[in-house]
Design an enzyme around this catalytic site. Structure first.
Site, PDB file in Angstrom:
ATOM      1  N   ILE A 102      40.292  36.089  40.880  1.00  0.00           N
ATOM      2  CA  ILE A 102      40.315  34.734  40.332  1.00  0.00           C
ATOM      3  C   ILE A 102      39.923  34.739  38.861  1.00  0.00           C
ATOM      4  O   ILE A 102      39.163  35.600  38.416  1.00  0.00           O
ATOM      5  CB  ILE A 102      39.384  33.797  41.165  1.00  0.00           C
ATOM      6  CG1 ILE A 102      39.503  32.342  40.714  1.00  0.00           C
ATOM      7  CG2 ILE A 102      37.948  34.303  41.172  1.00  0.00           C
ATOM      8  CD1 ILE A 102      38.828  31.331  41.643  1.00  0.00           C
ATOM      9  N   CYS A 103      40.454  33.774  38.115  1.00  0.00           N
ATOM     10  CA  CYS A 103      40.100  33.511  36.721  1.00  0.00           C
ATOM     11  C   CYS A 103      40.609  34.631  35.817  1.00  0.00           C
ATOM     12  O   CYS A 103      41.808  34.849  35.710  1.00  0.00           O
ATOM     13  CB  CYS A 103      38.588  33.280  36.619  1.00  0.00           C
ATOM     14  SG  CYS A 103      38.014  32.608  35.055  1.00  0.00           S
ATOM     15  N   ALA A 104      39.723  35.362  35.164  1.00  0.00           N
ATOM     16  CA  ALA A 104      40.126  36.481  34.307  1.00  0.00           C
ATOM     17  C   ALA A 104      40.381  37.750  35.114  1.00  0.00           C
ATOM     18  O   ALA A 104      41.076  38.653  34.645  1.00  0.00           O
ATOM     19  CB  ALA A 104      39.049  36.742  33.257  1.00  0.00           C
ATOM     20  N   GLY A 149      43.489  33.160  41.898  1.00  0.00           N
ATOM     21  CA  GLY A 149      43.022  31.820  41.606  1.00  0.00           C
ATOM     22  C   GLY A 149      42.934  31.609  40.109  1.00  0.00           C
ATOM     23  O   GLY A 149      42.711  32.547  39.347  1.00  0.00           O
TER      24      GLY A 149
END
Length: 182
Positions: A102-104, A149
């Site tokens: 998720i994210c980075a 995500g």
């Protein structure tokens, strides 16, 4: 059921790590938190200290149900720097077992070639690191055995997608309902 491993590196995004751990445990999934450093104490991006269950050098990852990478910076970069983690991710991918980032953190999957041809999402600005991926604008993207995500606001949805894959849709709905998730 085999364990879910959530990897923690200094600079991790606390919401993404702790929400996922909490939701998976609410679903009665066996979760183990793993520090990629030489110390079980890991400091999040917002200075929240967490003590991991174990160290990466003290755990066997070959039969994992899922390997989970929280985002945050420099947490995701620190995950990418961990050779043992990269090797485990490749083995998990080659075995067709669940990977979630998720994210980075999807950038780690991108660097390993796991993003090629897959629909994936990530934090805005990291898209170019998802090498040859089809970029989704959705909060959560699922393609084969890879779940990604977009960022902190989607941590619960991301975790529930993992629950759905590992424990079934009914269990995911039960956990979501108990959390008053809309």
């Amino acid at each position: 059921m085999n364990q879910v491993f959530v990897f923690l590196a200094n600079g991790f995004e606390e919401i993404e790590a702790l929400s996922v751990i909490d939701i998976l445990r609410r679903a009665d999934l066996p979760v183990c938190t793993v520090s990629v450093h030489a110390d079980r104490k890991v400091i999040g991006a917002h200075e929240v200290a967490v003590e991991a269950d174990t160290l990466i050098n003290d755990v066997t990852l070959d039969d994992a149900a899922c390997l989970v990478l929280p985002g945050g910076m420099p947490g995701a970069a620190n995950l990418m720097d961990c050779v043992k983690l990269r090797e485990a991710l490749v083995r998990q991918h080659e075995a067709g077992r669940l990977l979630a980032a998720i994210c980075a953190a999807p950038m780690v999957l991108g660097a390993l070639g796991i993003s090629k041809g897959r629909e994936m999402t990530c934090y805005p600005g990291f898209e170019e690191r998802l090498i040859d991926a089809r970029i989704s604008t959705q909060g959560v993207a699922e393609d084969g055995h890879v779940i990604t995500g977009k960022g902190p606001a989607f941590a619960a949805s991301f975790a529930l997608a993992i629950v759905k894959r590992l424990a079934g849709e009914a269990r995911a709905k039960e956990v979501a309902s108990g959390m008053l998730f809309q």
